[in-house]
Scaffold this motif. Structure first.
Motif, PDB file in Angstrom:
ATOM      1  N   LYS A  32       2.408  13.082 -15.160  1.00  0.00           N
ATOM      2  CA  LYS A  32       2.386  14.479 -14.754  1.00  0.00           C
ATOM      3  C   LYS A  32       1.445  14.545 -13.562  1.00  0.00           C
ATOM      4  CE  LYS A  32       1.619  19.102 -16.538  1.00  0.00           C
ATOM      5  NZ  LYS A  32       1.297  19.915 -17.733  1.00  0.00           N
ATOM      6  N   VAL A  33       1.913  15.123 -12.447  1.00  0.00           N
ATOM      7  CA  VAL A  33       1.130  15.146 -11.217  1.00  0.00           C
ATOM      8  C   VAL A  33       0.998  16.582 -10.715  1.00  0.00           C
ATOM      9  CG1 VAL A  33       1.786  12.801 -10.546  1.00  0.00           C
ATOM     10  CG2 VAL A  33       3.164  14.713  -9.782  1.00  0.00           C
ATOM     11  N   GLN A  34       0.134  16.777  -9.720  1.00  0.00           N
ATOM     12  CA  GLN A  34      -0.033  18.098  -9.121  1.00  0.00           C
ATOM     13  C   GLN A  34       1.260  18.528  -8.454  1.00  0.00           C
ATOM     14  OE1 GLN A  34      -3.245  17.841  -6.342  1.00  0.00           O
ATOM     15  NE2 GLN A  34      -4.793  18.224  -7.903  1.00  0.00           N
ATOM     16  N   LYS A  35       1.501  19.851  -8.437  1.00  0.00           N
ATOM     17  CA  LYS A  35       2.736  20.366  -7.854  1.00  0.00           C
ATOM     18  C   LYS A  35       2.834  20.114  -6.359  1.00  0.00           C
ATOM     19  CE  LYS A  35       4.642  24.109  -8.855  1.00  0.00           C
ATOM     20  NZ  LYS A  35       5.065  25.484  -9.084  1.00  0.00           N
ATOM     21  N   VAL A  36       1.697  19.976  -5.676  1.00  0.00           N
ATOM     22  CA  VAL A  36       1.710  19.803  -4.219  1.00  0.00           C
ATOM     23  C   VAL A  36       1.636  18.337  -3.807  1.00  0.00           C
ATOM     24  CG1 VAL A  36       0.745  22.075  -3.759  1.00  0.00           C
ATOM     25  CG2 VAL A  36      -0.781  20.126  -4.109  1.00  0.00           C
ATOM     26  N   ALA A  37       1.627  17.413  -4.771  1.00  0.00           N
ATOM     27  CA  ALA A  37       1.489  15.990  -4.472  1.00  0.00           C
ATOM     28  C   ALA A  37       2.762  15.439  -3.840  1.00  0.00           C
ATOM     29  CB  ALA A  37       1.168  15.215  -5.745  1.00  0.00           C
ATOM     30  N   THR A  38       2.580  14.560  -2.858  1.00  0.00           N
ATOM     31  CA  THR A  38       3.713  13.906  -2.210  1.00  0.00           C
ATOM     32  C   THR A  38       3.892  12.513  -2.816  1.00  0.00           C
ATOM     33  OG1 THR A  38       2.351  12.922  -0.489  1.00  0.00           O
ATOM     34  CG2 THR A  38       3.259  15.117  -0.055  1.00  0.00           C
ATOM     35  N   LYS A  39       5.034  11.884  -2.498  1.00  0.00           N
ATOM     36  CA  LYS A  39       5.308  10.547  -3.013  1.00  0.00           C
ATOM     37  C   LYS A  39       4.253   9.546  -2.531  1.00  0.00           C
ATOM     38  CE  LYS A  39      10.306  10.784  -3.523  1.00  0.00           C
ATOM     39  NZ  LYS A  39      11.585  10.151  -3.175  1.00  0.00           N
ATOM     40  N   LEU A  40       3.850   9.651  -1.278  1.00  0.00           N
ATOM     41  CA  LEU A  40       2.859   8.732  -0.723  1.00  0.00           C
ATOM     42  C   LEU A  40       1.496   8.906  -1.405  1.00  0.00           C
ATOM     43  CD1 LEU A  40       2.371   6.531   1.355  1.00  0.00           C
ATOM     44  CD2 LEU A  40       1.819   8.304   3.014  1.00  0.00           C
ATOM     45  N   GLU A  41       1.096  10.144  -1.666  1.00  0.00           N
ATOM     46  CA  GLU A  41      -0.169  10.396  -2.362  1.00  0.00           C
ATOM     47  C   GLU A  41      -0.132   9.840  -3.780  1.00  0.00           C
ATOM     48  OE1 GLU A  41      -1.613  14.535  -0.190  1.00  0.00           O
ATOM     49  OE2 GLU A  41      -0.547  14.629  -2.090  1.00  0.00           O
ATOM     50  N   ILE A  42       0.995  10.010  -4.453  1.00  0.00           N
ATOM     51  CA  ILE A  42       1.136   9.497  -5.822  1.00  0.00           C
ATOM     52  C   ILE A  42       1.051   7.972  -5.810  1.00  0.00           C
ATOM     53  CG2 ILE A  42       2.715   9.304  -7.780  1.00  0.00           C
ATOM     54  CD1 ILE A  42       3.781  12.120  -6.923  1.00  0.00           C
ATOM     55  N   LYS A  43       1.727   7.332  -4.856  1.00  0.00           N
ATOM     56  CA  LYS A  43       1.706   5.874  -4.748  1.00  0.00           C
ATOM     57  C   LYS A  43       0.284   5.371  -4.526  1.00  0.00           C
ATOM     58  CE  LYS A  43       3.482   2.040  -2.017  1.00  0.00           C
ATOM     59  NZ  LYS A  43       4.381   1.604  -0.959  1.00  0.00           N
ATOM     60  N   LYS A  44      -0.433   5.981  -3.600  1.00  0.00           N
ATOM     61  CA  LYS A  44      -1.806   5.561  -3.312  1.00  0.00           C
ATOM     62  C   LYS A  44      -2.723   5.791  -4.504  1.00  0.00           C
ATOM     63  CE  LYS A  44      -1.749   6.056   1.696  1.00  0.00           C
ATOM     64  NZ  LYS A  44      -2.322   6.776   2.860  1.00  0.00           N
ATOM     65  N   ALA A  45      -2.529   6.908  -5.222  1.00  0.00           N
ATOM     66  CA  ALA A  45      -3.367   7.215  -6.380  1.00  0.00           C
ATOM     67  C   ALA A  45      -3.157   6.197  -7.498  1.00  0.00           C
ATOM     68  CB  ALA A  45      -3.079   8.622  -6.887  1.00  0.00           C
ATOM     69  N   ILE A  46      -1.911   5.811  -7.756  1.00  0.00           N
ATOM     70  CA  ILE A  46      -1.608   4.816  -8.788  1.00  0.00           C
ATOM     71  C   ILE A  46      -2.222   3.476  -8.417  1.00  0.00           C
ATOM     72  CG2 ILE A  46       0.250   3.503  -9.902  1.00  0.00           C
ATOM     73  CD1 ILE A  46       0.249   6.282 -10.927  1.00  0.00           C
ATOM     74  N   GLU A  47      -2.046   3.073  -7.163  1.00  0.00           N
ATOM     75  CA  GLU A  47      -2.590   1.788  -6.717  1.00  0.00           C
ATOM     76  C   GLU A  47      -4.111   1.775  -6.769  1.00  0.00           C
ATOM     77  OE1 GLU A  47      -0.740   1.235  -2.885  1.00  0.00           O
ATOM     78  OE2 GLU A  47       1.063   0.358  -3.780  1.00  0.00           O
ATOM     79  N   LEU A  48      -4.751   2.902  -6.457  1.00  0.00           N
ATOM     80  CA  LEU A  48      -6.205   2.989  -6.482  1.00  0.00           C
ATOM     81  C   LEU A  48      -6.756   2.966  -7.906  1.00  0.00           C
ATOM     82  CD1 LEU A  48      -8.847   3.589  -4.813  1.00  0.00           C
ATOM     83  CD2 LEU A  48      -8.419   5.985  -5.365  1.00  0.00           C
ATOM     84  N   MET A  49      -6.137   3.729  -8.800  1.00  0.00           N
ATOM     85  CA  MET A  49      -6.677   3.878 -10.147  1.00  0.00           C
ATOM     86  C   MET A  49      -6.382   2.689 -11.049  1.00  0.00           C
ATOM     87  SD  MET A  49      -6.144   7.896 -10.968  1.00  0.00           S
ATOM     88  CE  MET A  49      -7.205   7.874 -12.373  1.00  0.00           C
ATOM     89  N   PHE A  50      -5.186   2.094 -10.946  1.00  0.00           N
ATOM     90  CA  PHE A  50      -4.779   1.050 -11.878  1.00  0.00           C
ATOM     91  C   PHE A  50      -4.751  -0.345 -11.265  1.00  0.00           C
ATOM     92  CE2 PHE A  50      -2.803   4.976 -13.499  1.00  0.00           C
ATOM     93  CZ  PHE A  50      -3.405   5.017 -14.746  1.00  0.00           C
ATOM     94  N   LYS A  51      -5.036  -0.474  -9.972  1.00  0.00           N
ATOM     95  CA  LYS A  51      -5.074  -1.775  -9.293  1.00  0.00           C
ATOM     96  C   LYS A  51      -3.747  -2.536  -9.448  1.00  0.00           C
ATOM     97  CE  LYS A  51      -9.657  -1.442  -8.555  1.00  0.00           C
ATOM     98  NZ  LYS A  51      -9.880  -0.032  -8.754  1.00  0.00           N
ATOM     99  N   VAL A  52      -2.645  -1.846  -9.175  1.00  0.00           N
ATOM    100  CA  VAL A  52      -1.308  -2.429  -9.235  1.00  0.00           C
ATOM    101  C   VAL A  52      -0.591  -2.134  -7.918  1.00  0.00           C
ATOM    102  CG1 VAL A  52      -1.076  -2.279 -11.746  1.00  0.00           C
ATOM    103  CG2 VAL A  52      -0.346  -0.366 -10.327  1.00  0.00           C
TER     104      VAL A  52
END
Length: 99
Positions: free
Chosen positions: A34-54
């Protein structure tokens, strides 16, 4: 922590753990958030890579419309929200028990 990293850390709201998301994780290495309503695909990708190191291969998003519910005689509506399906590159995995 830089401003960009603090913004990225607030993009992800919660992982969605359901029967459908568990099957997607097992079969095609896809995780649902579940993500913020204003989040873009690129922001989601960067957030996942930053938080989970994948490493993320693809991100698919969809807007979920809130249901109309009754509260006695009055009608109410649940909030709309955004869901992201994140596919990881082969060899990468997210373990929510340790994360």
């Amino acid at each position: 922590m830089s401003i960009e990293k603090s913004k990225l850390s607030s993009v992800l709201l919660a992982p969605i753990v359901s029967e459908k998301s568990t099957i997607a994780a097992e079969d095609s290495n896809r995780f649902v958030f579940k993500v913020q309503k204003v989040a873009t695909k690129l922001e989601i990708k960067k957030a996942i890579e930053l938080m989970f190191k994948v490493e993320v291969e693809t991100v698919q998003v969809l807007n979920v419309k809130g249901k109309v519910k009754r509260f006695g005689r009055s009608l109410g509506k649940r909030s709309d929200w955004k869901k992201a399906y994140v596919k990881l590159k082969p060899g990468h995995d997210i373990d929510f028990a340790t994360a």
